[in-house]
Design a protein around this motif. Sequence first.
Motif, PDB file in Angstrom:
ATOM      1  N   VAL A 116      56.473 -26.659   6.829  1.00  0.00           N
ATOM      2  CA  VAL A 116      55.815 -27.786   7.490  1.00  0.00           C
ATOM      3  C   VAL A 116      56.284 -29.091   6.861  1.00  0.00           C
ATOM      4  N   VAL A 117      56.661 -30.040   7.709  1.00  0.00           N
ATOM      5  CA  VAL A 117      57.022 -31.388   7.272  1.00  0.00           C
ATOM      6  C   VAL A 117      56.007 -32.355   7.858  1.00  0.00           C
ATOM      7  N   ASN A 118      55.288 -33.051   7.014  1.00  0.00           N
ATOM      8  CA  ASN A 118      54.328 -34.056   7.462  1.00  0.00           C
ATOM      9  C   ASN A 118      54.901 -35.440   7.202  1.00  0.00           C
ATOM     10  N   ALA A 119      55.262 -36.131   8.284  1.00  0.00           N
ATOM     11  CA  ALA A 119      55.841 -37.465   8.157  1.00  0.00           C
ATOM     12  C   ALA A 119      54.739 -38.503   8.308  1.00  0.00           C
ATOM     13  N   ILE A 120      54.460 -39.202   7.224  1.00  0.00           N
ATOM     14  CA  ILE A 120      53.439 -40.257   7.244  1.00  0.00           C
ATOM     15  C   ILE A 120      54.151 -41.575   7.514  1.00  0.00           C
ATOM     16  N   SER A 121      54.256 -41.913   8.801  1.00  0.00           N
ATOM     17  CA  SER A 121      54.964 -43.137   9.175  1.00  0.00           C
ATOM     18  C   SER A 121      53.979 -44.296   9.263  1.00  0.00           C
ATOM     19  N   GLY A 122      53.246 -44.507   8.171  1.00  0.00           N
ATOM     20  CA  GLY A 122      52.197 -45.522   8.156  1.00  0.00           C
ATOM     21  C   GLY A 122      50.866 -44.859   8.438  1.00  0.00           C
ATOM     22  N   LEU A 123      49.829 -45.275   7.748  1.00  0.00           N
ATOM     23  CA  LEU A 123      48.523 -44.655   7.928  1.00  0.00           C
ATOM     24  C   LEU A 123      47.744 -45.238   9.095  1.00  0.00           C
ATOM     25  N   GLY A 124      48.405 -46.121   9.859  1.00  0.00           N
ATOM     26  CA  GLY A 124      47.919 -46.473  11.168  1.00  0.00           C
ATOM     27  C   GLY A 124      46.688 -47.351  11.251  1.00  0.00           C
ATOM     28  N   TYR A 125      46.151 -47.408  12.481  1.00  0.00           N
ATOM     29  CA  TYR A 125      45.044 -48.301  12.808  1.00  0.00           C
ATOM     30  C   TYR A 125      43.824 -48.047  11.935  1.00  0.00           C
ATOM     31  N   MET A 126      43.543 -46.774  11.644  1.00  0.00           N
ATOM     32  CA  MET A 126      42.338 -46.429  10.886  1.00  0.00           C
ATOM     33  C   MET A 126      42.329 -47.036   9.494  1.00  0.00           C
ATOM     34  N   PHE A 127      43.527 -47.258   8.926  1.00  0.00           N
ATOM     35  CA  PHE A 127      43.610 -47.751   7.558  1.00  0.00           C
ATOM     36  C   PHE A 127      44.095 -49.206   7.494  1.00  0.00           C
ATOM     37  N   ALA A 128      44.256 -49.840   8.659  1.00  0.00           N
ATOM     38  CA  ALA A 128      44.831 -51.182   8.695  1.00  0.00           C
ATOM     39  C   ALA A 128      43.939 -52.220   8.037  1.00  0.00           C
ATOM     40  N   GLN A 129      42.633 -51.968   8.024  1.00  0.00           N
ATOM     41  CA  GLN A 129      41.709 -52.948   7.447  1.00  0.00           C
ATOM     42  C   GLN A 129      41.579 -52.804   5.924  1.00  0.00           C
ATOM     43  N   GLY A 130      42.233 -51.793   5.363  1.00  0.00           N
ATOM     44  CA  GLY A 130      42.194 -51.611   3.919  1.00  0.00           C
ATOM     45  C   GLY A 130      40.933 -50.939   3.412  1.00  0.00           C
ATOM     46  N   LYS A 131      40.066 -50.508   4.321  1.00  0.00           N
ATOM     47  CA  LYS A 131      38.819 -49.862   3.930  1.00  0.00           C
ATOM     48  C   LYS A 131      38.898 -48.366   4.211  1.00  0.00           C
ATOM     49  N   VAL A 132      38.228 -47.576   3.379  1.00  0.00           N
ATOM     50  CA  VAL A 132      38.185 -46.139   3.578  1.00  0.00           C
ATOM     51  C   VAL A 132      36.728 -45.760   3.848  1.00  0.00           C
ATOM     52  N   GLY A 133      36.386 -45.638   5.129  1.00  0.00           N
ATOM     53  CA  GLY A 133      35.030 -45.300   5.526  1.00  0.00           C
ATOM     54  C   GLY A 133      34.890 -43.809   5.791  1.00  0.00           C
ATOM     55  N   ILE A 134      33.819 -43.441   6.502  1.00  0.00           N
ATOM     56  CA  ILE A 134      33.522 -42.032   6.760  1.00  0.00           C
ATOM     57  C   ILE A 134      34.630 -41.364   7.568  1.00  0.00           C
ATOM     58  N   MET A 135      35.077 -42.025   8.642  1.00  0.00           N
ATOM     59  CA  MET A 135      36.112 -41.424   9.483  1.00  0.00           C
ATOM     60  C   MET A 135      37.406 -41.216   8.706  1.00  0.00           C
ATOM     61  N   GLN A 136      37.791 -42.214   7.914  1.00  0.00           N
ATOM     62  CA  GLN A 136      39.003 -42.079   7.110  1.00  0.00           C
ATOM     63  C   GLN A 136      38.888 -40.934   6.109  1.00  0.00           C
ATOM     64  N   LYS A 137      37.702 -40.802   5.513  1.00  0.00           N
ATOM     65  CA  LYS A 137      37.498 -39.732   4.539  1.00  0.00           C
ATOM     66  C   LYS A 137      37.578 -38.352   5.194  1.00  0.00           C
ATOM     67  N   ILE A 138      37.072 -38.248   6.433  1.00  0.00           N
ATOM     68  CA  ILE A 138      37.180 -36.984   7.163  1.00  0.00           C
ATOM     69  C   ILE A 138      38.645 -36.640   7.421  1.00  0.00           C
ATOM     70  N   VAL A 139      39.412 -37.648   7.866  1.00  0.00           N
ATOM     71  CA  VAL A 139      40.832 -37.438   8.124  1.00  0.00           C
ATOM     72  C   VAL A 139      41.551 -36.991   6.857  1.00  0.00           C
ATOM     73  N   LEU A 140      41.272 -37.665   5.753  1.00  0.00           N
ATOM     74  CA  LEU A 140      41.914 -37.322   4.481  1.00  0.00           C
ATOM     75  C   LEU A 140      41.530 -35.912   4.025  1.00  0.00           C
ATOM     76  N   GLN A 141      40.282 -35.527   4.237  1.00  0.00           N
ATOM     77  CA  GLN A 141      39.844 -34.191   3.842  1.00  0.00           C
ATOM     78  C   GLN A 141      40.536 -33.114   4.681  1.00  0.00           C
ATOM     79  N   LEU A 142      40.673 -33.364   5.980  1.00  0.00           N
ATOM     80  CA  LEU A 142      41.369 -32.408   6.852  1.00  0.00           C
ATOM     81  C   LEU A 142      42.837 -32.292   6.465  1.00  0.00           C
ATOM     82  N   MET A 143      43.445 -33.427   6.122  1.00  0.00           N
ATOM     83  CA  MET A 143      44.825 -33.399   5.644  1.00  0.00           C
ATOM     84  C   MET A 143      44.946 -32.530   4.396  1.00  0.00           C
ATOM     85  N   LYS A 144      43.984 -32.709   3.508  1.00  0.00           N
ATOM     86  CA  LYS A 144      43.996 -31.973   2.236  1.00  0.00           C
ATOM     87  C   LYS A 144      43.911 -30.470   2.483  1.00  0.00           C
ATOM     88  N   ILE A 145      43.060 -30.063   3.416  1.00  0.00           N
ATOM     89  CA  ILE A 145      42.921 -28.637   3.732  1.00  0.00           C
ATOM     90  C   ILE A 145      44.231 -28.082   4.280  1.00  0.00           C
TER      91      ILE A 145
END
Length: 373
Positions: free
Chosen positions: A108-137
């Motif tokens: 598997v190759v995961n290309a992170i071509s920018g963390l996109g709209y969800m992370f554009a504001q520089g804040k890590v809220g609930i939705m961002q944390k869910i995304v990061l947790q799913l990535m981790k799994i």
Amino acid sequence: MKLLIVTNVDWFLISHRLVIAKAAAKAGWRVYVACEDTGRGSEISVDGIEFISFSFSRSGTNFLEELKLLRRFRELYRTVNPDVVHHITIKPVVYGSLAAKKEGIKGVVNAISGLGYMFAQGKVGIMQKIVLQLMKIGANRKGISFIFQNKDDRDILTKFNVLNEQNRVKIIKGSGVDLKKFAFYPLPQDNLFKILLPCRMLWDKGVRELREASEILKGNYSQRIQFVLVGMADNDNKAGVPESYLRDWEDGEYVVWMGQQSDMVKFYKDCHIVVLPSYREGLPKTLIEACAIGRPIVTTNAVGCKDCVDEGENGFKVPIKDGVALAEAIRRLVDNPELMKKMGLAGRTKAEIEFNVDDVVNSHLEVYNSLLK
């Protein structure tokens, strides 16, 4: 050897990754590309590449619909049964990694071509944390490689423990630029200086700030400069700028909106300065193309953007969301044509050293091959 590339839409694959898919096919891989067909799927089905129409919402917050999408990813992987799957953009990375884990896809190759709209504001809220947790799994196993376009995005996933010692991590600066197609071209000998914004019309690309800058400069420079906007209004994107806003801004003389265009080389050649006041990027293709053709750049010190500019050498970097500073940087260049010329030459040199598409292609093929071992 089967390679499956999964991304969101056909036009993004064509502009950013088709050259890699073609190179893989030429190197002996049986290549499949799965993404939404907006009418350009036939442009992908070339040189031995098999196109699969695979559409999904780029945002999506309906839990049941998202579960259905995960099942569709699993069905896709069972059908193709790839040796290596290459996920591009956040949603394929998240859902694709989980599906690949369930279906036993070893590479598997995961290309992170920018963390996109969800992370554009520089804040890590609930939705961002869910995304990061799913990535981790999805990433918590052998055979997972991550490709980042900048160190900042890598550091974020490291900070939140998405990456682990089993993962291979590589930084590849963007999707590269064809130095022959985007050959160096001298600045136009024109008394009207054209300022080019080449991107989708999104708020987080800095459209509002550029409008503010254009209004600041209009009083003294309306006869000397022209703002040229080239890019579509992306109505499906949460950050999309309404067409009504763009129509209200443009007047056909001082500000011109050209919409989506296929021949970007022409617009780079015709302009004097390329501007991208974005809030966050992976590593913007438009800026490395501007470097290659030899245009000075005005961008922000945002993640991704800052990697395309050596301050004062091939352009200027201004703070995010600062229309006043943006106007001042543009003014400095317009008032100094010799500096524009010098920066354009420096940009070409930077492109030759850092952004050659051949180097990008070879790096991707090395990653694919490493996953077969």
